[in-house]
Design a protein around this motif. Structure first.
Motif, PDB file in Angstrom:
ATOM      1  N   GLY A 166       0.812  -1.209   0.000  1.00  0.00           N
ATOM      2  CA  GLY A 166       0.000   0.000   0.000  1.00  0.00           C
ATOM      3  C   GLY A 166       0.844   1.256   0.000  1.00  0.00           C
ATOM      4  N   ALA A 167       1.883   1.290   0.831  1.00  0.00           N
ATOM      5  CA  ALA A 167       2.750   2.461   0.898  1.00  0.00           C
ATOM      6  C   ALA A 167       3.476   2.689  -0.425  1.00  0.00           C
ATOM      7  CB  ALA A 167       3.755   2.297   2.040  1.00  0.00           C
ATOM      8  N   THR A 168       4.020   1.630  -1.003  1.00  0.00           N
ATOM      9  CA  THR A 168       4.763   1.804  -2.251  1.00  0.00           C
ATOM     10  C   THR A 168       3.837   2.175  -3.404  1.00  0.00           C
ATOM     11  OG1 THR A 168       4.659  -0.593  -2.642  1.00  0.00           O
ATOM     12  CG2 THR A 168       6.630   0.249  -1.591  1.00  0.00           C
ATOM     13  N   ILE A 169       2.645   1.596  -3.434  1.00  0.00           N
ATOM     14  CA  ILE A 169       1.694   1.920  -4.503  1.00  0.00           C
ATOM     15  C   ILE A 169       1.218   3.358  -4.388  1.00  0.00           C
ATOM     16  CG2 ILE A 169      -0.660   1.458  -5.302  1.00  0.00           C
ATOM     17  CD1 ILE A 169      -0.056  -1.544  -4.794  1.00  0.00           C
ATOM     18  N   VAL A 170       0.840   3.779  -3.181  1.00  0.00           N
ATOM     19  CA  VAL A 170       0.405   5.168  -2.982  1.00  0.00           C
ATOM     20  C   VAL A 170       1.529   6.135  -3.345  1.00  0.00           C
ATOM     21  CG1 VAL A 170      -0.141   6.873  -1.191  1.00  0.00           C
ATOM     22  CG2 VAL A 170      -1.398   4.716  -1.283  1.00  0.00           C
ATOM     23  N   GLY A 171       2.742   5.825  -2.889  1.00  0.00           N
ATOM     24  CA  GLY A 171       3.868   6.687  -3.229  1.00  0.00           C
ATOM     25  C   GLY A 171       4.096   6.777  -4.723  1.00  0.00           C
ATOM     26  N   ALA A 172       4.065   5.645  -5.394  1.00  0.00           N
ATOM     27  CA  ALA A 172       4.289   5.633  -6.841  1.00  0.00           C
ATOM     28  C   ALA A 172       3.181   6.387  -7.581  1.00  0.00           C
ATOM     29  CB  ALA A 172       4.384   4.191  -7.339  1.00  0.00           C
ATOM     30  N   LEU A 173       1.935   6.207  -7.157  1.00  0.00           N
ATOM     31  CA  LEU A 173       0.821   6.916  -7.798  1.00  0.00           C
ATOM     32  C   LEU A 173       0.987   8.423  -7.663  1.00  0.00           C
ATOM     33  CD1 LEU A 173      -2.263   4.767  -6.676  1.00  0.00           C
ATOM     34  CD2 LEU A 173      -1.305   4.922  -8.985  1.00  0.00           C
ATOM     35  N   MET A 174       1.342   8.888  -6.478  1.00  0.00           N
ATOM     36  CA  MET A 174       1.489  10.322  -6.258  1.00  0.00           C
ATOM     37  C   MET A 174       2.709  10.896  -6.966  1.00  0.00           C
ATOM     38  SD  MET A 174      -1.174  11.128  -4.701  1.00  0.00           S
ATOM     39  CE  MET A 174      -0.753  12.847  -4.423  1.00  0.00           C
ATOM     40  N   LEU A 175       3.654  10.034  -7.305  1.00  0.00           N
ATOM     41  CA  LEU A 175       4.840  10.473  -8.041  1.00  0.00           C
ATOM     42  C   LEU A 175       4.670  10.318  -9.549  1.00  0.00           C
ATOM     43  CD1 LEU A 175       7.546   8.993  -5.651  1.00  0.00           C
ATOM     44  CD2 LEU A 175       7.092  11.420  -6.051  1.00  0.00           C
ATOM     45  N   GLY A 176       3.456   9.933 -10.001  1.00  0.00           N
ATOM     46  CA  GLY A 176       3.162   9.934 -11.426  1.00  0.00           C
ATOM     47  C   GLY A 176       3.161   8.586 -12.111  1.00  0.00           C
ATOM     48  N   ALA A 177       3.172   7.505 -11.366  1.00  0.00           N
ATOM     49  CA  ALA A 177       3.111   6.180 -11.991  1.00  0.00           C
ATOM     50  C   ALA A 177       1.666   5.840 -12.342  1.00  0.00           C
ATOM     51  CB  ALA A 177       3.671   5.119 -11.052  1.00  0.00           C
ATOM     52  N   SER A 178       1.484   5.045 -13.382  1.00  0.00           N
ATOM     53  CA  SER A 178       0.155   4.522 -13.673  1.00  0.00           C
ATOM     54  C   SER A 178      -0.206   3.487 -12.612  1.00  0.00           C
ATOM     55  CB  SER A 178       0.127   3.870 -15.055  1.00  0.00           C
ATOM     56  OG  SER A 178       0.899   2.677 -15.058  1.00  0.00           O
ATOM     57  N   LYS A 179      -1.489   3.138 -12.524  1.00  0.00           N
ATOM     58  CA  LYS A 179      -1.932   2.185 -11.509  1.00  0.00           C
ATOM     59  C   LYS A 179      -1.280   0.821 -11.699  1.00  0.00           C
ATOM     60  CE  LYS A 179      -6.228   4.616 -10.609  1.00  0.00           C
ATOM     61  NZ  LYS A 179      -7.697   4.658 -10.698  1.00  0.00           N
ATOM     62  N   ARG A 180      -1.140   0.400 -12.932  1.00  0.00           N
ATOM     63  CA  ARG A 180      -0.507  -0.896 -13.197  1.00  0.00           C
ATOM     64  C   ARG A 180       0.992  -0.848 -12.885  1.00  0.00           C
ATOM     65  NH1 ARG A 180      -1.961  -5.328 -16.537  1.00  0.00           N
ATOM     66  NH2 ARG A 180      -0.164  -6.650 -17.022  1.00  0.00           N
ATOM     67  N   ALA A 181       1.663   0.227 -13.302  1.00  0.00           N
ATOM     68  CA  ALA A 181       3.098   0.342 -13.059  1.00  0.00           C
ATOM     69  C   ALA A 181       3.393   0.445 -11.567  1.00  0.00           C
ATOM     70  CB  ALA A 181       3.664   1.553 -13.790  1.00  0.00           C
ATOM     71  N   ALA A 182       2.531   1.136 -10.814  1.00  0.00           N
ATOM     72  CA  ALA A 182       2.720   1.253  -9.371  1.00  0.00           C
ATOM     73  C   ALA A 182       2.665  -0.127  -8.714  1.00  0.00           C
ATOM     74  CB  ALA A 182       1.650   2.166  -8.779  1.00  0.00           C
ATOM     75  N   ALA A 183       1.687  -0.935  -9.106  1.00  0.00           N
ATOM     76  CA  ALA A 183       1.576  -2.283  -8.542  1.00  0.00           C
ATOM     77  C   ALA A 183       2.774  -3.139  -8.942  1.00  0.00           C
ATOM     78  CB  ALA A 183       0.274  -2.933  -9.008  1.00  0.00           C
ATOM     79  N   GLU A 184       3.200  -3.014 -10.178  1.00  0.00           N
ATOM     80  CA  GLU A 184       4.291  -3.865 -10.657  1.00  0.00           C
ATOM     81  C   GLU A 184       5.618  -3.497  -9.991  1.00  0.00           C
ATOM     82  OE1 GLU A 184       4.720  -6.251 -14.712  1.00  0.00           O
ATOM     83  OE2 GLU A 184       4.710  -4.075 -14.984  1.00  0.00           O
ATOM     84  N   PHE A 185       5.883  -2.199  -9.806  1.00  0.00           N
ATOM     85  CA  PHE A 185       7.117  -1.820  -9.118  1.00  0.00           C
ATOM     86  C   PHE A 185       7.084  -2.312  -7.674  1.00  0.00           C
ATOM     87  CE2 PHE A 185      10.150   0.960  -6.936  1.00  0.00           C
ATOM     88  CZ  PHE A 185      11.234   0.843  -7.785  1.00  0.00           C
ATOM     89  N   ASP A 237      -4.419  -6.803 -13.865  1.00  0.00           N
ATOM     90  CA  ASP A 237      -5.546  -6.503 -14.744  1.00  0.00           C
ATOM     91  C   ASP A 237      -6.671  -5.805 -13.983  1.00  0.00           C
ATOM     92  OD1 ASP A 237      -4.329  -7.547 -16.982  1.00  0.00           O
ATOM     93  OD2 ASP A 237      -5.204  -9.540 -16.728  1.00  0.00           O
ATOM     94  N   TYR A 238      -6.888  -6.216 -12.734  1.00  0.00           N
ATOM     95  CA  TYR A 238      -7.972  -5.613 -11.961  1.00  0.00           C
ATOM     96  C   TYR A 238      -7.707  -4.130 -11.704  1.00  0.00           C
ATOM     97  CZ  TYR A 238     -11.263  -4.453  -8.328  1.00  0.00           C
ATOM     98  OH  TYR A 238     -12.256  -3.822  -7.619  1.00  0.00           O
ATOM     99  N   VAL A 239      -6.499  -3.792 -11.201  1.00  0.00           N
ATOM    100  CA  VAL A 239      -6.253  -2.389 -10.849  1.00  0.00           C
ATOM    101  C   VAL A 239      -6.167  -1.509 -12.094  1.00  0.00           C
ATOM    102  CG1 VAL A 239      -5.150  -2.987  -8.676  1.00  0.00           C
ATOM    103  CG2 VAL A 239      -3.731  -2.673 -10.723  1.00  0.00           C
ATOM    104  N   SER A 240      -5.751  -2.083 -13.227  1.00  0.00           N
ATOM    105  CA  SER A 240      -5.720  -1.301 -14.467  1.00  0.00           C
ATOM    106  C   SER A 240      -7.119  -0.845 -14.855  1.00  0.00           C
ATOM    107  CB  SER A 240      -5.105  -2.130 -15.600  1.00  0.00           C
ATOM    108  OG  SER A 240      -3.768  -2.463 -15.322  1.00  0.00           O
TER     109      SER A 240
END
Length: 266
Positions: A166-185, A237-240
């Protein structure tokens, strides 16, 4: 309840929740509290996460092999490897410094875990709505500065109930990652982070492990692996298509339920 059944249930819970932003550790600790399950040094809860790591390694084996094979001649491959290591570094430093406090204080405070589930759910719902327009669609091409920021944000998950993914996904989203890329990173970063936590925790608790504990861990490990394989295949696929709102509501419902149960004296 038979300890093997409890271990299998907790392993299943770990695998189902490790890679979605709901805090697998928070779920495990709360479930262990209400089931009366105690592991020496809380090692069971950390070590079975390695089953989930193995699931990621299995699913991404070909892709990771290609990256490492190309690294000697491909700057992009080297940059990806470095970005994961850079993001991992803050967790190494802070995790080693704060390990004993985390395990003996934070892991032993069910009310804190429940409250963090609720707060994290609210944050997730909010960020899912207001995240900036994606600028980074490829999890393997994040800038190093962005990876380092995600690494520091990941350290918030040392408070159980926050959620590493959750922390890494939220951070990545706020830094401009797409939802899929945030989950994958978050998947990629989980490998060194969770493997490192496993190795360090095993070292710190080597004197309290016994044969019976290893049996419980083995059962939890296997069920965590199987459940994590199924979740990872579904999650991207779900979060995308749908984003992260479902997981925000899940956190809030589970957290409020746990708070109510704790207030009732369970």
């Amino acid at each position: 309840m038979d300890i093997t059944i409890v271990a299998a249930f907790l392993g299943l819970l770990e695998g189902l929740t490790e890679f979605i932003p709901v805090s697998s550790t928070g779920h495990l600790l709360l479930a262990g509290h209400f089931l009366g399950f105690e592991s020496a040094g809380k090692t069971f809860e950390v070590v079975i996460q390695l089953g989930a790591v193995l699931a990621i390694l299995t699913l991404y084996a070909a892709r990771l092999w290609a990256v490492f094979a190309a690294a000697p001649s491909d700057p992009a491959a080297r940059r990806f490897i470095l970005s994961v290591l850079v993001a991992f570094l803050p967790a190494v430093v802070i995790g080693v410094i704060a390990h004993d406090f985390i395990k003996t204080v934070l892991f032993e405070t069910p009310m804190l875990i429940a409250v963090m589930l609720v707060l994290g759910g609210i944050v997730l719902l909010f960020v899912d709505r207001i995240a900036p327009e994606p600028r980074h669609e490829d999890a393997m091409a994040f800038p190093l500065s962005m990876a380092l920021k995600i690494g520091f944000i990941q350290c918030l998950a040392m408070i159980p109930g926050t959620s590493r993914s959750g922390a890494t996904i939220v951070g990545a989203l706020m830094l401009g990652a797409s939802k899929r890329a945030a989950a994958e990173f978050s998947f990629f970063l989980s490998m060194p982070t969770m493997a490192g936590a496993f190795a360090y925790d095993l070292y710190k608790n080597r004197d309290v492990l016994d044969a019976s504990a290893m049996g419980e861990i083995a059962v939890g490990f296997v069920t965590a692996f199987i459940a994590a394989v199924l979740v990872v295949r579904w999650l991207l696929d779900y979060v995308s298509r749908h984003g992260y709102a479902l997981f925000g509501w899940w956190r809030i419902i589970v957290g409020l339920g746990a708070i109510a149960a704790l207030w009732a004296g369970y």
